[in-house]
Design a protein around this motif. Structure first.
Motif, PDB file in Angstrom:
ATOM      1  N   THR A 132       0.824  -1.203   0.000  1.00 18.19           N
ATOM      2  CA  THR A 132       0.000   0.000   0.000  1.00 18.19           C
ATOM      3  C   THR A 132       0.859   1.254   0.000  1.00 18.19           C
ATOM      4  O   THR A 132       0.600   2.214  -0.734  1.00 18.19           O
ATOM      5  CB  THR A 132      -0.935  -0.011   1.222  1.00 18.19           C
ATOM      6  N   HIS A 135       2.399   1.725  -3.415  1.00 16.28           N
ATOM      7  CA  HIS A 135       1.401   2.209  -4.369  1.00 16.28           C
ATOM      8  C   HIS A 135       1.252   3.727  -4.259  1.00 16.28           C
ATOM      9  O   HIS A 135       1.254   4.445  -5.266  1.00 16.28           O
ATOM     10  CB  HIS A 135       0.063   1.512  -4.091  1.00 16.28           C
ATOM     11  N   HIS A 139       2.445   6.661  -7.066  1.00 21.14           N
ATOM     12  CA  HIS A 139       1.513   7.654  -7.598  1.00 21.14           C
ATOM     13  C   HIS A 139       2.031   9.064  -7.350  1.00 21.14           C
ATOM     14  O   HIS A 139       2.001   9.925  -8.234  1.00 21.14           O
ATOM     15  CB  HIS A 139       0.147   7.480  -6.950  1.00 21.14           C
ATOM     16  N   LEU A 148      -7.321  11.186 -10.986  1.00 17.34           N
ATOM     17  CA  LEU A 148      -7.352   9.735 -11.080  1.00 17.34           C
ATOM     18  C   LEU A 148      -7.843   9.288 -12.442  1.00 17.34           C
ATOM     19  O   LEU A 148      -8.851   9.776 -12.949  1.00 17.34           O
ATOM     20  CB  LEU A 148      -8.266   9.160  -9.999  1.00 17.34           C
ATOM     21  N   THR A 150      -9.719   6.676 -13.934  1.00 12.92           N
ATOM     22  CA  THR A 150     -10.607   5.618 -13.450  1.00 12.92           C
ATOM     23  C   THR A 150     -10.496   4.337 -14.269  1.00 12.92           C
ATOM     24  O   THR A 150     -10.927   3.279 -13.816  1.00 12.92           O
ATOM     25  CB  THR A 150     -12.071   6.098 -13.485  1.00 12.92           C
ATOM     26  N   ARG A 154      -6.370  -1.101 -10.592  1.00 15.52           N
ATOM     27  CA  ARG A 154      -5.840  -0.967  -9.249  1.00 15.52           C
ATOM     28  C   ARG A 154      -4.706  -1.959  -9.050  1.00 15.52           C
ATOM     29  O   ARG A 154      -4.649  -3.007  -9.678  1.00 15.52           O
ATOM     30  CB  ARG A 154      -6.930  -1.227  -8.217  1.00 15.52           C
ATOM     31  N   VAL A 155      -3.814  -1.613  -8.145  1.00 17.04           N
ATOM     32  CA  VAL A 155      -2.746  -2.533  -7.789  1.00 17.04           C
ATOM     33  C   VAL A 155      -3.330  -3.600  -6.887  1.00 17.04           C
ATOM     34  O   VAL A 155      -3.846  -3.295  -5.806  1.00 17.04           O
ATOM     35  CB  VAL A 155      -1.593  -1.787  -7.085  1.00 17.04           C
ATOM     36  N   SER A 156      -3.266  -4.828  -7.323  1.00 21.44           N
ATOM     37  CA  SER A 156      -3.843  -5.931  -6.561  1.00 21.44           C
ATOM     38  C   SER A 156      -3.205  -5.989  -5.187  1.00 21.44           C
ATOM     39  O   SER A 156      -1.984  -5.967  -5.048  1.00 21.44           O
ATOM     40  CB  SER A 156      -3.601  -7.246  -7.304  1.00 21.44           C
ATOM     41  N   SER A 158      -3.355  -3.730  -2.809  1.00 21.92           N
ATOM     42  CA  SER A 158      -3.222  -2.426  -2.166  1.00 21.92           C
ATOM     43  C   SER A 158      -4.528  -2.043  -1.494  1.00 21.92           C
ATOM     44  O   SER A 158      -5.610  -2.234  -2.071  1.00 21.92           O
ATOM     45  CB  SER A 158      -2.829  -1.358  -3.186  1.00 21.92           C
ATOM     46  N   THR A 161      -6.588   3.461  -3.119  1.00 25.19           N
ATOM     47  CA  THR A 161      -6.456   3.922  -4.495  1.00 25.19           C
ATOM     48  C   THR A 161      -6.122   5.406  -4.446  1.00 25.19           C
ATOM     49  O   THR A 161      -6.942   6.203  -3.986  1.00 25.19           O
ATOM     50  CB  THR A 161      -7.746   3.719  -5.298  1.00 25.19           C
ATOM     51  N   PHE A 805      -6.516   9.787  -1.029  1.00 24.28           N
ATOM     52  CA  PHE A 805      -6.748   8.424  -1.511  1.00 24.28           C
ATOM     53  C   PHE A 805      -7.993   7.864  -0.854  1.00 24.28           C
ATOM     54  O   PHE A 805      -8.406   8.311   0.220  1.00 24.28           O
ATOM     55  CB  PHE A 805      -5.545   7.529  -1.213  1.00 24.28           C
ATOM     56  N   ARG A 808      -9.778   1.088   1.271  1.00 23.52           N
ATOM     57  CA  ARG A 808     -10.551  -0.122   0.989  1.00 23.52           C
ATOM     58  C   ARG A 808     -10.063  -1.236   1.908  1.00 23.52           C
ATOM     59  O   ARG A 808      -9.180  -2.002   1.542  1.00 23.52           O
ATOM     60  CB  ARG A 808     -10.392  -0.520  -0.474  1.00 23.52           C
TER      61      ARG A 808
END
Length: 812
Positions: A132, A135, A139, A148, A150, A154-156, A158, A161, A805, A808
């Motif tokens: 995370t 990531h 960025h 962003l 869209t 996404r980075v699996s 992480s 976003t 960010f 999630r």
């Protein structure tokens, strides 16, 4: 590689083990050199890395893949892919990047460079926290001020976003120490290696390679802080400090050889070499009581030699070379007085002069008979040791005390580097006193010790003969700089630190927030959906705090300023129109540190907490003051609003270590003050509890690095203390995830955002930024009346800028 190294997971289905490169069989020919061997090994190992970064690679890959790629001159994102970096355990990617040559440096290294920026600070974070953090760092480095995309995947794995960032932190950290660094020097070993040597406040001495890797095991004095280090030929080192002792070490053997001086109850104030004309060189040792002694630098026995008399006070010493066979004079500083002792002349001291502030450092210059000094007033001057005449002075001294000096050469010119209490380094021409280049920014606390390293063409693009500057900071970091550029350190120019930042409401794109950002150069609103800024004509006074409010259906932005005024701005003017100033609120005598707006009885109220120690309540509908409380003994650090069953309650936190609750109708105290036992309380937040009656707790973040939860009804703590483990807590923010999980975010000067589950007290995630943070703000996905968000949006801001960010946490 052997399976004895640990469990191995094969690449996921569909991932080729051969790719387009040559197979091992094709590569079985004789190699021209070891570089080819390492390249082929790196190419083969990279094909074994699974595409999913949540799958642990074989331990050999995490330990050695980056090293093979560097030695094979293929250190790039293709050969050390993203998926292996969260598991990387060699802890030297940043040093490999510094050592890699132009062939490797020309390759795509975005993920590697992002990892290098956070690697020194990542510590024992788990793989999900590492991924995370990586990531977010990627960025921030590759998509500054960019909305962003869209459509981007996404980075699996992480947990965030990134939505928007304006982040320009330095990336010149050599090493991070768990303890406060107190001293720094450079030595050259008998086999020709240059090493950095540092001493800390716990009595530990560490040796570092020029690129930051520990060179050997640390040495432990088991005494006080190591404040003086003096390298000698033959791999010897003298150390001294607050326990009053001088110790002799053999660096490469890692052994204590002798303790020639031991004076309990005093501390060593100076340790230096001195050679009078026609006399052997001696080591001078000054103690805090003004006692001065001399040691033989070979036998370390006391030497009977003429010495100047000192006042009974701590002294700073520096030998000043007089040129040729003339030996040295000795510059002596005690408090504000500086004297020069010349053993060639009868009468001892030849001259003296007084300074406005206490002298903090003396340093000999390459020019014969010249030395430099600095003091608590910010003065940096250059003097002739024979006449006492001031030959030059820095024309614009930095604000506050100058705490460290070292001599160096810049472009063939004799120069001096200074470290100030404003956390910056500056370089000065020793002949004219003029500044060479701009300030070197990046430390987050004063640099307490400086030294130099010989530069090479492969280190920071420094030409041969150009010295590099190394600083040890009170922020626990060792940093390396290339002096002489226009504000250039060993990385990008650092933006001015953010003084205030907040989520100001929904932007022009669904789910993309509008953010307010202020630093000393100005204030702007950024639409993270479009990436466009909207200027805020807030005047010359720096913004110190933001708040958002809704008054009679109109969205407002509230700004607090360094001149103690609070201003109201209308945001109801279109997506790209400058906000209109509506009114100003006057009452505080010092700047407001924190604000919060909330509805109550059909009105919108604003609570402000100031550095003047007052908590004030305002009616934004009528634009008038309602009440003022002065119960906090010192500055009010933070304010928040609790939504309780009895109605809203104002919470304030202060430098006096208390948290206080107020009734917004009467602004009278609710219950007794909470004595939090956290020293200064820097932050407070309302924490909702999953109870039928809608209970709410108060979270307090302290200078001691802990978070405590309090029952506002009983005034008692709830649960155990939460310890972030990396310094004071500067900001708190509470939110619920998309599935309703209660989370508390905390951050501070350590630069890591910690997420906790407030129901269980479990630590969920670390998001490492590598730069101190001072502000957090959140838009909750379940916030009543707020924008519709699939996930909560978190803003973090500090010294290096601001980042936004979504969070999630589902699946944890």
């Amino acid at each position: 590689m052997s399976d004895a190294d640990g469990p191995y997971r094969a690449p996921r289905p569909g991932r080729s083990d051969t790719g387009d490169s040559k197979t091992w069989a094709d590569d079985s020919k004789a190699w021209a050199d070891t570089k080819d061997a390492h390249r082929l090994i790196a190419e083969a190992l990279s094909r074994l890395v699974a595409a999913d970064p949540t799958i642990p690679p074989h331990p050999y890959l995490s330990r050695h893949l980056a090293q093979h790629a560097a030695r094979g001159e293929v250190l790039d994102d293709a050969h050390v892919p993203l998926a292996v970096l969260p598991w990387e355990s060699s802890a030297n990617v940043r040093t490999l990047l510094r050592q890699s040559d132009a062939v490797s440096a020309a390759r795509r290294q975005e993920w590697l460079e992002a990892w290098a920026r956070i690697e020194p600070f990542i510590g024992g974070a788990g793989p999900d926290s590492r991924l995370t953090s990586l990531h977010l760092a990627h960025h921030a480095a590759t998509r500054p001020r960019t909305p962003l995309d869209t459509s981007a995947a996404r980075v699996s794995g992480s947990r965030i976003t990134p939505l928007w960032s304006d982040w320009t932190a330095q990336d010149n950290v050599l090493a991070v120490s768990e303890t406060r660094l107190e001293s720094l020097t450079r030595t050259t070993t008998t086999d020709g290696r240059s090493l950095l040597v540092s001493g800390d406040n716990h009595g530990t001495i560490r040796m570092w390679e020029p690129h930051g890797v520990p060179a050997m095991a640390p040495l432990h004095t088991y005494g006080g802080a190591v404040q003086h280090l003096l390298p000698l030929p033959g791999d010897l080192l003298l150390s001294a400090g607050t326990d009053g002792s001088v110790r002799v070490w053999h660096l490469t053997r890692g052994r204590l050889l002798a303790e020639p001086v031991h004076r309990p109850g005093t501390w060593v104030s100076a340790l230096t070499l001195f050679a009078a004309k026609d006399a052997p060189e001696v080591v001078l040792v000054a103690h805090s009581d003004g006692r001065l002694g001399a040691l033989d630098p070979v036998t370390f026995r006391p030497v009977d030699t003429p010495l100047p008399s000192l006042d009974p006070a701590p002294a700073l010493l520096s030998g000043v070379g007089l040129g040729g066979a003339e030996g040295m004079a000795l510059a002596v500083a005690q408090g504000r007085r500086v004297r020069v002792w010349d053993p060639r002349r009868a009468g001892g001291y030849t001259h003296e002069h007084e300074h406005e502030g206490a002298v903090r450092a003396l340093v000999d210059l390459a020019a014969p008979g010249r030395y430099a000094l600095c003091d608590d007033s910010g003065y940096i001057g250059f003097r002739d040791a024979s006449t006492g005449r001031e030959t030059a002075v820095a024309p614009a001294p930095p604000a506050g005390p100058v705490v460290a000096l070292t001599a160096l050469t810049v472009g063939g010119r004799a120069a001096v580097a200074s470290g100030g209490s404003d956390h910056t380094l500056r370089v000065w021409d020793a002949r004219t006193g003029a500044a060479i280049g701009g300030p070197l920014e990046g430390h987050t606390a004063p640099p307490v010790a400086l030294t130099t390293l010989p530069g090479t063409s492969r280190e920071l693009s420094a030409p041969a003969g150009q010295e590099l500057l190394v600083s040890a900071g009170a922020d626990h970091t060792l940093r390396r700089w290339k002096p002489g550029g226009p504000g250039v350190g060993a990385g990008r120019t650092v933006r001015r630190p953010v003084t205030a930042a907040a989520l100001a409401g929904p932007g022009s794109t669904a789910g993309a927030p509008l953010i307010a950002v202020a630093d000393e150069s100005g204030t702007a609103l950024w639409d993270t959906g479009t990436g466009r800024p909207v200027p805020l004509p807030a005047g010359h006074a720096t913004v110190t705090a933001f708040a958002s409010a809704l008054v009679r259906g109109e969205p407002l932005l509230v700004t607090a300023h360094s001149d103690a005024e609070v201003q109201l701005w209308s945001l109801d003017r279109g997506a790209h129109a400058a906000p209109a100033r509506l009114a100003g609120l006057l009452g505080h005598s010092l700047p407001v540190r924190s604000m919060a707006a909330f509805p109550h009885d059909g009105r919108t109220l604003l609570v402000t907490g100031g550095a003047d120690g007052t908590v004030r309540l305002w009616d934004l509908d009528r634009v008038c003051a309602l009440a003022c409380r002065e119960d906090h003994l010192l500055s009010v650090r933070d304010v928040a609003v609790l939504d309780t069953a009895q109605g809203p309650r104002i919470v304030s936190a202060g430098t006096d270590g208390t948290v206080r609750l107020w009734d917004p109708v009467t602004l009278r105290p609710v219950g007794a003050p909470l004595h939090c036992e956290q020293r200064v309380v820097n932050a407070v937040a309302a924490v909702a509890v999953d109870e039928p009656d809608g209970a709410v707790l108060v979270a307090s973040g302290g200078e001691d690095g802990t978070i405590r939860l309090w029952d506002p009804g009983t005034g008692r703590p709830v649960g155990r203390r939460l310890d972030i483990g990396d310094g004071p807590v500067a900001a708190l923010a509470f939110f619920r995830t998309a599935t309703g999980r209660p989370c508390l975010a905390a951050t501070g000067p350590g630069g890591t955002i910690h997420l906790w589950d407030t129901d269980t007290g479990s630590h969920l995630l670390r998001i490492v930024t590598g730069s101190p943070l001072g502000a957090l703000d959140v838009l909750d996905a379940r916030q009543p009346g707020g924008p519709h968000l699939a996930h909560p949006v978190l803003l973090a801001a500090g010294v290096a800028g601001v980042c936004v960010f979504d969070v999630r946490m589902e699946g944890r």
